[in-house]
Design an enzyme around this catalytic site. Sequence first.
Site, mmCIF file in Angstrom:
data_model
loop_
_atom_site.group_PDB
_atom_site.id
_atom_site.type_symbol
_atom_site.label_atom_id
_atom_site.label_comp_id
_atom_site.label_asym_id
_atom_site.label_seq_id
_atom_site.Cartn_x
_atom_site.Cartn_y
_atom_site.Cartn_z
ATOM 1 N N HIS A 155 42.785 -35.165 -34.157
ATOM 2 C CA HIS A 155 41.393 -35.188 -34.618
ATOM 3 C C HIS A 155 41.290 -35.471 -36.111
ATOM 4 C CE1 HIS A 155 39.492 -33.473 -30.881
ATOM 5 N NE2 HIS A 155 40.760 -33.184 -30.662
ATOM 6 N N ASP A 362 38.196 -37.785 -43.749
ATOM 7 C CA ASP A 362 37.864 -37.077 -42.515
ATOM 8 C C ASP A 362 38.312 -37.909 -41.330
ATOM 9 O OD1 ASP A 362 36.889 -34.779 -41.347
ATOM 10 O OD2 ASP A 362 34.905 -34.959 -42.260
#
Length: 454
Positions: A155, A362
């Site tokens: 992720h 991110d």
Amino acid sequence: MSRLVVVSNRVAPIQEGEATAGGLAAGVLDALRQKGGLWFGWSGEVTDASVPQPERKVGPITLFTVDLSRRDYDDFYRGFANGTLWPVLHYQIGLGRFEWTEFEGYRRVNDLFARALATMVEPDDVIWAHDYHLLCFADSLRELGIHNRVGLFIHTPFPAPGVFMTIPSHSELIRSMCGYDLIGFQTEVDRTAFVDYLLRQAGADVLDRGAVHVFGRTVRTGVYPIGVHVDEVRAQAETPINRRQATRMRAFLMERLILSVDRLDYSKGLRQRFNAFERFLAEYPAQHGLVTFMQIAPPSRSDIETYQRIRLELEGEAGRINGRFAEVDWVPLRYLNRSFARNVLMPLYAEAQTCLVTPLRDGMNLVAKEYVAAQDPDEPGVLILSEFAGAARELDAALLVNPYDEAGMARAMDRALSMPVEERRERHQAMIQVMRANSLERWRDRFEADLRAG
């Protein structure tokens, strides 16, 4: 069809009939609720010894957890996972540290998870592991003689080889990762960085369909951008009982709301964002008294010193900025160091004219997607998005900014607040179209299908 077994660092506390949260939990629970299966991971409890807990059933899902001992928690979770891997994966090398004893603890907990799960795995089970906590998990399973299909979805970002190699145990980590049959990434940039390491440092051969042959095995790689339930988010934003609190909050604020929602973490670029808002106030005085910037930052990993420092720093910055610009009837920056339920956040997203999502790095960032999904298509707000968020690869109709460019972010805020409705609608429609194509369901179904296909 064979059973799906999901493995993650934490198993979300779920009750039958309750709405799911975003991201990993929502995608995993949807898959398990549809077909049944097992969800395995840490219970969240730290006890005297690392021991398995009794399984429990929630509908068609079996939840199976283990407690961690204080030593395992310190070495695995606080130590290597969040003290070493997390900063390096987010390109924050200077904030990382490395201790071989903590890496040994990381491997020890991956082994613990594998041993606990091995007693429950059936021959045709398909195992789907999640995130940076479990890079060595498949290797641990293989050592126990488990030959099932095992996949990993990361992720977080995956950094360039030169950055990843600052971890002294990088070669052992990579070799262990290659125990997986399929490794999924958020973006092509992340996938390419991983394959580049294998080519340059491990002598891998590139095959077709994203596969590489390395360490005597064939490992497939793929890009699976995680998404959101677009219609579900919009429905939560529009539900009257949800909207009432957001409307009251909105009425208490100024005419225009700039909103940010982030876990309190140094990768989110919060200090740079505060500085950019201060610059916005200094350079665009016509906006004084008209704009409120609300930063919601729930505490994260509060027992780790680095995160304690971030909290103190941001509290000081918020006070200083308000002290410089506030008036008797206007407080420009509202900093809330607490969490809010989704039924509060979704309508609040819909009320905000602008959303600032400016992480330094991110993997994806689902706040950006939830904000877009929550908007009224006839009167949408404007997303200001870091070019270093994985979401920027899809949501290029947002106002893309460099989070290290405070002047550029200040200009983007002014532009967002003055953007004509026609342009806002055009940008919003383009992003919604992409998000529907890369929905949470598609992320889940594509990865599971590729893992099963072999």
